[in-house]
Design an enzyme around this catalytic site. Sequence first.
Site, PDB file in Angstrom:
ATOM      1  N   LYS A 192       0.868  -1.206   0.000  1.00  0.00           N
ATOM      2  CA  LYS A 192       0.000   0.000   0.000  1.00  0.00           C
ATOM      3  C   LYS A 192       0.892   1.240   0.000  1.00  0.00           C
ATOM      4  O   LYS A 192       0.677   2.173  -0.783  1.00  0.00           O
ATOM      5  CB  LYS A 192      -0.881  -0.026   1.235  1.00  0.00           C
ATOM      6  CG  LYS A 192      -1.497   1.311   1.618  1.00  0.00           C
ATOM      7  CD  LYS A 192      -2.383   1.248   2.820  1.00  0.00           C
ATOM      8  CE  LYS A 192      -1.716   1.492   4.132  1.00  0.00           C
ATOM      9  NZ  LYS A 192      -1.421   2.877   4.473  1.00  0.00           N
ATOM     10  N   ASN A 193       1.923   1.242   0.870  1.00  0.00           N
ATOM     11  CA  ASN A 193       2.706   2.468   1.063  1.00  0.00           C
ATOM     12  C   ASN A 193       3.746   2.725  -0.017  1.00  0.00           C
ATOM     13  O   ASN A 193       4.361   3.795  -0.034  1.00  0.00           O
ATOM     14  CB  ASN A 193       3.345   2.478   2.454  1.00  0.00           C
ATOM     15  CG  ASN A 193       2.271   2.652   3.539  1.00  0.00           C
ATOM     16  OD1 ASN A 193       1.103   2.914   3.231  1.00  0.00           O
ATOM     17  ND2 ASN A 193       2.662   2.465   4.781  1.00  0.00           N
ATOM     18  N   CYS A 252      -5.724  12.106  12.424  1.00  0.00           N
ATOM     19  CA  CYS A 252      -6.347  10.781  12.488  1.00  0.00           C
ATOM     20  C   CYS A 252      -6.082  10.244  13.892  1.00  0.00           C
ATOM     21  O   CYS A 252      -5.494  10.922  14.730  1.00  0.00           O
ATOM     22  CB  CYS A 252      -5.741   9.868  11.432  1.00  0.00           C
ATOM     23  SG  CYS A 252      -4.046   9.445  11.797  1.00  0.00           S
ATOM     24  N   ARG A 277      -0.870  14.596  12.186  1.00  0.00           N
ATOM     25  CA  ARG A 277      -0.412  14.435  10.793  1.00  0.00           C
ATOM     26  C   ARG A 277      -0.169  15.783  10.091  1.00  0.00           C
ATOM     27  O   ARG A 277      -0.779  16.097   9.083  1.00  0.00           O
ATOM     28  CB  ARG A 277      -1.409  13.584   9.993  1.00  0.00           C
ATOM     29  CG  ARG A 277      -1.835  12.294  10.636  1.00  0.00           C
ATOM     30  CD  ARG A 277      -0.704  11.337  10.972  1.00  0.00           C
ATOM     31  NE  ARG A 277      -0.074  10.717   9.829  1.00  0.00           N
ATOM     32  CZ  ARG A 277      -0.502   9.593   9.267  1.00  0.00           C
ATOM     33  NH1 ARG A 277      -1.592   9.009   9.712  1.00  0.00           N
ATOM     34  NH2 ARG A 277       0.121   9.075   8.237  1.00  0.00           N
ATOM     35  N   ASP A 322       4.677   0.902  12.223  1.00  0.00           N
ATOM     36  CA  ASP A 322       3.477   0.225  11.715  1.00  0.00           C
ATOM     37  C   ASP A 322       3.372  -1.218  12.209  1.00  0.00           C
ATOM     38  O   ASP A 322       2.381  -1.883  11.945  1.00  0.00           O
ATOM     39  CB  ASP A 322       3.455   0.232  10.189  1.00  0.00           C
ATOM     40  CG  ASP A 322       3.273   1.638   9.660  1.00  0.00           C
ATOM     41  OD1 ASP A 322       3.478   1.860   8.456  1.00  0.00           O
ATOM     42  OD2 ASP A 322       2.949   2.532  10.472  1.00  0.00           O
ATOM     43  N   ARG A 370      -8.548  -0.627   5.009  1.00  0.00           N
ATOM     44  CA  ARG A 370      -7.725   0.385   4.341  1.00  0.00           C
ATOM     45  C   ARG A 370      -6.407  -0.200   3.881  1.00  0.00           C
ATOM     46  O   ARG A 370      -5.792   0.290   2.934  1.00  0.00           O
ATOM     47  CB  ARG A 370      -7.429   1.546   5.302  1.00  0.00           C
ATOM     48  CG  ARG A 370      -8.641   2.391   5.640  1.00  0.00           C
ATOM     49  CD  ARG A 370      -8.232   3.593   6.441  1.00  0.00           C
ATOM     50  NE  ARG A 370      -7.066   4.217   5.847  1.00  0.00           N
ATOM     51  CZ  ARG A 370      -6.265   5.061   6.492  1.00  0.00           C
ATOM     52  NH1 ARG A 370      -6.503   5.373   7.749  1.00  0.00           N
ATOM     53  NH2 ARG A 370      -5.217   5.594   5.897  1.00  0.00           N
TER      54      ARG A 370
END
Length: 417
Positions: free
Chosen positions: A22-23, A116, A121, A305, A397
């Site tokens: 994803k990243n 978030c 952020r 993460d 997500r």
Amino acid sequence: MQKLEVFGANKLKGQIKISGSKNASLPILAATLLSRKKVYLKNLPRVRDIETMVSLLQSLGSKINFNKNNLTIDNKKQNKNFASYSLVKTMRAGILVLGPLLAKFGRAKVSLPGGCAIGTRPVDIHLDALSKLGVKYKIIQGYVHAKAPKGLIGGKIKFSKISVGATENLIIAASFAKGTTVLSNCAIEPEIKDLVNFLKSMGCNIKWISKRSVKIEGVSEVNEITYPVMFDRIEAGTYLVAAAVTEGNLKIKNIIPKIIQTEINTLKKIGAKIRVKKDEIHIVGNKKIKSINIKTAPYPGFPTDLQAQIMVLLCKANKQSLIKEDIFENRFMHVAELNRMGAKILTNGNKAKVSGNIRFEAAELMATDLRASVSLILAALTAKGKSVINRIYHLDRGYENIEKKLKKVGAKIRRVN
Ligand code: EPZ
């Protein structure tokens, strides 16, 4: 709202294929805005953040065909430079379109990402650095109104703090700036290396000149390319922890083991048995889990993460462990939920004292952010009985087919409306 039911406790056994990152996909998708030629991307994960980025690009005028894990994007007629709050608010990486839009149009209006669960952020590092390429900006009613009247002009930039997103934004923008840019104190996550490889294969002129410095000669056009994005190292790390915490036996495939060497070393110290092959890792969990202190750090340090996931494992260690979260200011949202399952975790600011010898109890739980939600699944897999995890849209997500992958290796898990 959908929820997950997990029936524990059982050991995971079998093989799991890791999806695309994803990243890595998010900055690469943003970078396609630089090109007027077709771009063919392979191995994209079908997760909500990617769908959101696709919608954002389509709102900017990109023509996109997304079939299974392969995507074709045609920006020949892409002509809009306004990224709306409705799309950026749910996926903070939306700010990554700012650099390419400025490089292409010389002006852009992009929503501030907003905060978030894990933190505020901010994007100050992105904006300060862009201003060193000649960008003038104002923040009006939650939007960045930015313009580069003379186009982007290459310059020397030293990031005040290591930031993955800011490094990505500036590498993309500088690729189309006039002249030479040198960025130092860069983040060097593997996803950034993948972005640079993608840009270079399109014809950009980028060279790493030291561990955290990169030199970029601006170009004005690039070629049509096909590019497969790298594997998702956080998904891989999550399933490695799943094997360790359930005393399971898993083969994790489609990966490059040396990219997650820190995670492998950490799990070995905790007592897991790990065998590494060219593109797979075979891990066998150990009944005896040794405590270890963890501090999250920019790559190649221990990834933030994976902090929630390793915390679950350390609850089952032979004694107390300490975890220090040095990247985000509020990334212990999973602690309250884990304590409701019988964990004894004490937090103080960005430090957590994790008691060992915990037997998790099944419970009704609430997901709060992407990685916290997967840590609740890991704990539920070891708890006797039925756990229910609410608000699993957080999970969707960033984890492709997670129930399917877990069911295939013996987990009793199902999604209910
Ligand atoms: C990326 O977020 C990842 N997201 C995050 O993954 C990951 O946790 C993070 O890097 C750290 O590795 C994507 O790649 C899409 P940062 P990013 O800029 O770029 C502060 C996940 O679960 N900061 O390196 O936002 C910031 O608040 C997600 O997949 C500023 O102060 O992270 C944070 O405390 C979660 N000003 C720290 O720096 C700025 O302008 C690191 O943030 C930018 C960041």
